[in-house]
Design a protein around this motif. Structure first.
Motif, PDB file in Angstrom:
ATOM      1  N   ASP A  19      31.387  20.134  27.912  1.00 19.42           N
ATOM      2  CA  ASP A  19      32.747  19.540  27.908  1.00 19.42           C
ATOM      3  C   ASP A  19      33.622  20.234  26.726  1.00 19.42           C
ATOM      4  O   ASP A  19      33.094  20.056  25.413  1.00 19.42           O
ATOM      5  CB  ASP A  19      32.628  17.973  28.079  1.00 19.42           C
ATOM      6  CG  ASP A  19      34.462  17.434  27.697  1.00 19.42           C
ATOM      7  OD1 ASP A  19      34.869  17.525  28.886  1.00 19.42           O
ATOM      8  OD2 ASP A  19      34.663  17.269  26.608  1.00 19.42           O
ATOM      9  N   THR A  21      36.210  19.379  25.135  1.00 17.21           N
ATOM     10  CA  THR A  21      36.437  18.489  23.942  1.00 17.21           C
ATOM     11  C   THR A  21      35.376  18.248  22.952  1.00 17.21           C
ATOM     12  O   THR A  21      35.237  18.489  21.934  1.00 17.21           O
ATOM     13  CB  THR A  21      36.787  17.344  24.442  1.00 17.21           C
ATOM     14  OG1 THR A  21      38.264  17.320  25.323  1.00 17.21           O
ATOM     15  CG2 THR A  21      37.445  16.217  23.206  1.00 17.21           C
ATOM     16  N   ARG A  60      35.168  28.139  30.892  1.00  8.58           N
ATOM     17  CA  ARG A  60      34.417  27.319  29.838  1.00  8.58           C
ATOM     18  C   ARG A  60      34.633  27.970  28.193  1.00  8.58           C
ATOM     19  O   ARG A  60      34.753  27.121  27.433  1.00  8.58           O
ATOM     20  CB  ARG A  60      32.804  27.895  29.940  1.00  8.58           C
ATOM     21  CG  ARG A  60      32.202  27.261  31.080  1.00  8.58           C
ATOM     22  CD  ARG A  60      30.617  27.629  31.370  1.00  8.58           C
ATOM     23  NE  ARG A  60      29.999  27.114  32.481  1.00  8.58           N
ATOM     24  CZ  ARG A  60      28.985  27.610  32.733  1.00  8.58           C
ATOM     25  NH1 ARG A  60      28.272  28.431  32.152  1.00  8.58           N
ATOM     26  NH2 ARG A  60      28.466  26.787  33.898  1.00  8.58           N
TER      27      ARG A  60
END
Length: 291
Positions: A19, A21, A60
């Motif tokens: 992820d 974040t 990504r």
């Protein structure tokens, strides 16, 4: 160099930072622990891994690079694709780390030459065509040195300045445990090429098969210890790299390596002021970009 794997299948952290974040938070944590440079990668090179599409790798990597660079942190991009390297450089990355040494994408040398970005050239036989091929060397140190020098010459022909190039002997890439240990012992030969050297030993399998601790069962050639349990051994390789004179080390656990390098720094300081004129003096500690 702190490792930020934005992948679902890394051998060491199994997708914990996929992820964006979470990846950005992890990069900030590594910087707080003392990483000079954050190496963001969106493709796993573990045996059996499947390459993501270019679009997936871009999705990504780029947001993470942009966020970390926006914090004023130094970021490198770990990629074999010129398009991903170009997008990451535009997003604020300052260095390209290519485990194929520019061989996986014929456009990579031209990109690096045109941007002037520092370029990590790693040694790897087989690349993605046959990454699990049984490695054979008659003299692993001499052969890795010669093949790295050949790669430097080829990149120079493509317009890449020698001053841009950083070398990586590629521990664990087309090398077995014995080859890795021999390269560690012979690192001075790689440094003798005269270019900065990056060492990437962190959590690799050969560090999971050390001699048994007192009282532990002897298990030669057996199942290695899990990757996260190899950080103490990784820190020891970082200390060896500092003593040899490497430019940087690429690690998962920055705090452990910083402690190991702190020991070497204190030893050097005291060696310089020791009254014995034959006291050992070593080259400077491993340094990251911008130091």
């Amino acid at each position: 160099m702190g490792i930020v794997n934005v992948t679902p299948d890394s051998f060491s952290d199994g997708g914990r930072w996929l992820d964006p974040t979470a990846a950005v938070a992890h990069g900030r944590a590594l910087a707080a622990q003392g990483a000079d440079l954050l190496d963001v990668g969106g493709e796993s090179t573990r045996p059996g891994s499947t390459r993501p599409s270019e679009a997936e790798e871009l999705d990504r990597v780029v947001p993470v690079v942009e966020a970390l660079a926006g914090d004023g942190l130094l970021v490198s991009v770990d990629t074999m694709r010129a398009a991903v390297a170009a997008a990451a450089l535009r997003a604020g990355a300052v260095l390209v780390n290519d485990v194929s040494g520019g061989l996986a994408d014929e456009a990579m040398p031209e990109l690096v030459a045109s941007t002037g970005a520092p370029f990590v050239v790693m040694h790897w036989r087989g690349l993605l065509t046959d990454p699990s091929a049984e490695p054979h060397y008659d003299d692993v140190v001499a052969e890795v040195r010669a093949e790295l020098e050949q790669r430097v010459d080829a990149l120079a022909t493509a317009g890449v300045s020698r001053g841009q190039i950083i070398l990586d002997p590629g521990l664990g890439f087309s090398k077995d445990a014995g080859h890795n240990w021999t390269l560690l012992a012979g690192m001075e030969e790689i440094l003798a090429i005269g270019l900065p050297v990056l060492l990437g030993a962190s959590r690799k399998r050969f560090l999971g098969r050390l001699p048994a601790r007192p009282g532990a069962p002897v298990n030669p050639g057996g199942t290695p210890t899990p990757a996260p349990e190899r950080d103490a051994a990784t820190a020891a390789t970082s200390l060896l790299a500092a003593q040899a004179g490497c430019w940087a080390v690429r690690v998962h656990d920055v705090a452990a390596t910083r402690d190991a390098l702190g020991v070497e720094e204190m030893r050097r300081r005291h060696a310089r002021t020791h009254p014995n004129p034959t006291a050992l003096h070593t080259r400077g500690p491993v340094g990251g970009a911008g130091r």
